[in-house]
Design an enzyme around this catalytic site. Structure first.
Site, PDB file in Angstrom:
ATOM      1  N   ILE A  87       0.836  -1.246   0.047  1.00 19.00           N
ATOM      2  CA  ILE A  87       0.026  -0.183   0.120  1.00 19.00           C
ATOM      3  C   ILE A  87       1.017   1.289   0.212  1.00 19.00           C
ATOM      4  CG2 ILE A  87      -1.643   1.263   1.445  1.00 19.00           C
ATOM      5  CD1 ILE A  87      -2.773  -1.549   2.295  1.00 19.00           C
ATOM      6  N   TYR A 102      11.802   3.631   0.082  1.00 17.82           N
ATOM      7  CA  TYR A 102      12.324   4.508  -0.778  1.00 17.82           C
ATOM      8  C   TYR A 102      13.473   4.502  -1.553  1.00 17.82           C
ATOM      9  CZ  TYR A 102       8.866   6.988   2.513  1.00 17.82           C
ATOM     10  OH  TYR A 102       7.727   7.277   3.189  1.00 17.82           O
TER      11      TYR A 102
END
Length: 187
Positions: free
Chosen positions: A111, A147
């Site tokens: 998600i 990230y």
């Protein structure tokens, strides 16, 4: 309690969890729910210079309901930037992704990745900048890995003295992206 209030409370639980506060039912989570709702209400007046994306999740089970799964905020330029961004500060004229939260019970399902990619896609349509910035707390190993996998690299880390303000230390991260020419569609 309305479903809208319930949504703010669920997101507040996720923020409280990331801040290592007491979970469900605490007065702090309820107060945080009020603050999140007020913050989002105030930020909507900054559109189109900022956006808040909300992710929903529906399980594989036929009987499962669609539920609020997470949220992320994007500032496209200095007009949408926070008045007091966390340190180290990103350039105010560059797009900045912040306040990403995914419900604890729904983490590790991609998600956060989808919220990040949706943010980047929206930024590519709204900003000519070749750089995107975000912060990641040093203690958050899973988001840091996500990230990094998405192409972000650490630019700067805040000073250890930030602990004096009762905050967790953070990395400022940046992603270089190719410049596209959609200038007629941008804000």
């Amino acid at each position: 309690m309305s479903s809208r209030s319930s949504s703010f409370l669920r997101i507040s639980e996720s923020f409280a969890d990331s801040m290592m506060m007491r979970p469900k039912g605490s007065m702090y989570v309820n107060l945080l729910g009020i603050l999140v709702k007020q913050y989002l209400t105030d930020r909507r007046f900054l559109m189109p210079h900022t956006a808040t994306l909300i992710g929903y999740y529906k399980g594989d089970d036929e009987d499962s309901e669609v539920e609020l799964a997470g949220t992320v905020e994007i500032s496209f330029n200095k007009m949408g930037a926070n008045d007091k961004p966390p340190t180290p500060s990103p350039p105010r004229d560059s797009p900045y992704i912040c306040n990403m939260a995914v419900l604890k019970s729904l983490r590790r399902r991609g998600i956060g990745w989808h919220l990040l990619k949706a943010s980047e896609e929206l930024i590519s349509q709204m900003s000519p900048s070749s750089e995107i910035y975000l912060h990641c707390r040093m203690i958050d190993a899973a988001p840091l890995t996500m990230y990094t996998k998405a192409g972000y690299s650490i630019v700067k880390t805040d000073n250890i003295l930030v602990w004096l303000t009762l905050q967790k230390r953070k990395h400022l991260m940046r992603k270089q992206r190719p410049i596209t020419d959609n200038s007629s569609d941008r804000i």
